[in-house]
Each structure stands twice: as C-alpha cells, then as structure tokens.
Design a protein around this motif. Structure first.
Motif, PDB file in Angstrom:
ATOM      1  N   GLU A   1       0.813  -1.207   0.000  1.00  0.00           N
ATOM      2  CA  GLU A   1       0.000   0.000   0.000  1.00  0.00           C
ATOM      3  C   GLU A   1       0.850   1.261   0.000  1.00  0.00           C
ATOM      4  N   TYR A   2       0.374   2.236  -0.736  1.00  0.00           N
ATOM      5  CA  TYR A   2       1.062   3.515  -0.814  1.00  0.00           C
ATOM      6  C   TYR A   2       0.035   4.614  -0.625  1.00  0.00           C
ATOM      7  N   LYS A   3       0.499   5.776  -0.161  1.00  0.00           N
ATOM      8  CA  LYS A   3      -0.404   6.896   0.105  1.00  0.00           C
ATOM      9  C   LYS A   3       0.007   8.144  -0.665  1.00  0.00           C
TER      10      LYS A   3
ATOM     11  N   ASP B   1      -4.531  11.376   1.350  1.00  0.00           N
ATOM     12  CA  ASP B   1      -5.335  10.301   1.946  1.00  0.00           C
ATOM     13  C   ASP B   1      -5.866   9.340   0.882  1.00  0.00           C
ATOM     14  N   ILE B   2      -5.279   9.394  -0.280  1.00  0.00           N
ATOM     15  CA  ILE B   2      -5.595   8.408  -1.325  1.00  0.00           C
ATOM     16  C   ILE B   2      -4.690   7.196  -1.115  1.00  0.00           C
ATOM     17  N   THR B   3      -5.278   5.987  -1.255  1.00  0.00           N
ATOM     18  CA  THR B   3      -4.482   4.771  -1.068  1.00  0.00           C
ATOM     19  C   THR B   3      -4.304   4.052  -2.401  1.00  0.00           C
ATOM     20  N   ILE B   4      -3.092   3.656  -2.689  1.00  0.00           N
ATOM     21  CA  ILE B   4      -2.804   2.879  -3.894  1.00  0.00           C
ATOM     22  C   ILE B   4      -2.370   1.491  -3.432  1.00  0.00           C
ATOM     23  N   THR B   5      -3.055   0.455  -3.947  1.00  0.00           N
ATOM     24  CA  THR B   5      -2.795  -0.904  -3.492  1.00  0.00           C
ATOM     25  C   THR B   5      -2.301  -1.792  -4.631  1.00  0.00           C
TER      26      THR B   5
ATOM     27  N   ILE C   1      -6.946   2.067  -6.728  1.00  0.00           N
ATOM     28  CA  ILE C   1      -6.894   3.359  -6.045  1.00  0.00           C
ATOM     29  C   ILE C   1      -8.134   3.502  -5.183  1.00  0.00           C
ATOM     30  N   LYS C   2      -7.930   3.892  -3.927  1.00  0.00           N
ATOM     31  CA  LYS C   2      -9.087   4.193  -3.068  1.00  0.00           C
ATOM     32  C   LYS C   2      -9.082   5.684  -2.812  1.00  0.00           C
TER      33      LYS C   2
ATOM     34  N   GLY D   1      -9.757   9.463  -1.417  1.00  0.00           N
ATOM     35  CA  GLY D   1      -9.617  10.042  -0.082  1.00  0.00           C
ATOM     36  C   GLY D   1     -10.877  10.762   0.348  1.00  0.00           C
TER      37      GLY D   1
END
Ligand code: CU
Length: 174
Positions: free
Chosen positions: A26-28, A31-35, A55-56, A58
């Motif tokens: 996981e990367y940020k 507050d967006i998360t990239i998995t 991408i999740k 924020g």
C-alpha cells in the motif's frame, strides 16, 4: 463503548495484516491509497507494457492526471472506448478518483500504458512508477512484475504448484 469497539476492530485488522503471508502493498498520496501496483512481464523485445493498480479515493474527489517511470519513454493513463464495435485504447487526461470510492486499473480496463519500454519487464522484478494526482500530488510506487498472462497481483504458486492456497486476503463469498 463505540470507541472501544472501533479500536478493537482496528487492532484485529492490524493483526490480520501482520499475519497475512503476502500482505498487500500500500502507498499513500495524501489520503488516497494505492494498493498492489503490478505489471505483466513482457516477452522478447517489447514496445509497450501496462501497469495496473487499485486506487481508493480520499476525503475529497481527485483525479489521476498522469504517470511516469524510468522504464519507458512515456507513461499515460489509458481507457477503452467502443468505436463502431471496435475496442480502442484512448488516453485519459484525468481519471476521476471520487472520494471514498475504488478505482481499478486492470487488464481490459483502465491502465497505465508504458510506451516505448527501454528494456523488457522480467517476471519477479519491479520498477518505480510515479503517479500524479491533481490535488493529492505525486506518489512513487513500486510495481511488481508478474507473469505474462497474469490477471492480478496475486502470486500464484510461488512455491511450486500450491496456487490454490494462495487466495489469502480475499473474502470468502458465501
Ligand atoms: Cu493502453
């Protein structure tokens, strides 16, 4: 009481993460998360490649506006459009990442097109990819190179033929 429960649930999920053999990468960006960024290995003398990730969003709506990587001359966000029954790739200049929502970049859908690769992508390796978000800014992720026909970042049979057991981390559908 509610706070206690939440803290308990959080602790539990942290433990689950810690004991999962291949924890998601996981990367940020803000507050967006990239998995789980991944790419397909390219056989022979490749011209182009593709990178995929989840991408999740924020707290606020954002957009993925571009990408770059040292392994290719250019990287672009691509989508597909159906033109008279023919699927064509087209560049997307701002991929919407709505607040709190998942955006999948996957084979057959949105992807990061790696144009004019400087060298072949070898299975088992990895390379850096910098993603540009309109509001959240830049984040550099490590893209894992999977097999030529891979459909996701799950490592099938990393230890010789036990692929069926490698569905850890996924919810059972019952
Ligand atoms: Cu493409």
């Amino acid at each position: 009481m509610k706070t206690l429960l939440t803290a308990g649930a959080l602790a539990l999920s942290l433990i689950t993460l810690a004991i999962t053999p291949s924890a998601a990468m996981e990367y940020k960006a803000g507050d967006i998360t990239i998995t789980n960024p991944w790419a397909r290995a390219t056989p022979g003398q490749p011209r182009n490649g593709g990178a995929y990730l989840m991408i999740k969003g924020g707290a606020t709506d954002d957009q993925l506006t571009g990408a770059e990587t040292p392994v290719s001359k250019k990287a672009a966000i691509h989508g597909h459009s159906n033109e008279n029954g023919v699927m064509k790739m087209r560049e997307v200049h701002g991929l919407d990442v709505p607040a709190g929502e998942m955006v999948m970049l996957k084979p057959g859908g949105y992807h990061v097109m790696l144009m004019k690769l400087k060298h072949a992508l070898k299975k088992g390796g990895s390379f850096p990819l910098t993603l540009h978000f309109a509001k959240a800014g830049d984040v550099t992720v490590d893209v894992r190179i999977m097999g030529v026909g891979a459909m996701n970042a799950e490592t099938k049979s990393g230890h010789g033929g036990h692929g069926d057991h490698n569905t850890h981390g996924k919810m059972k559908k019952h």
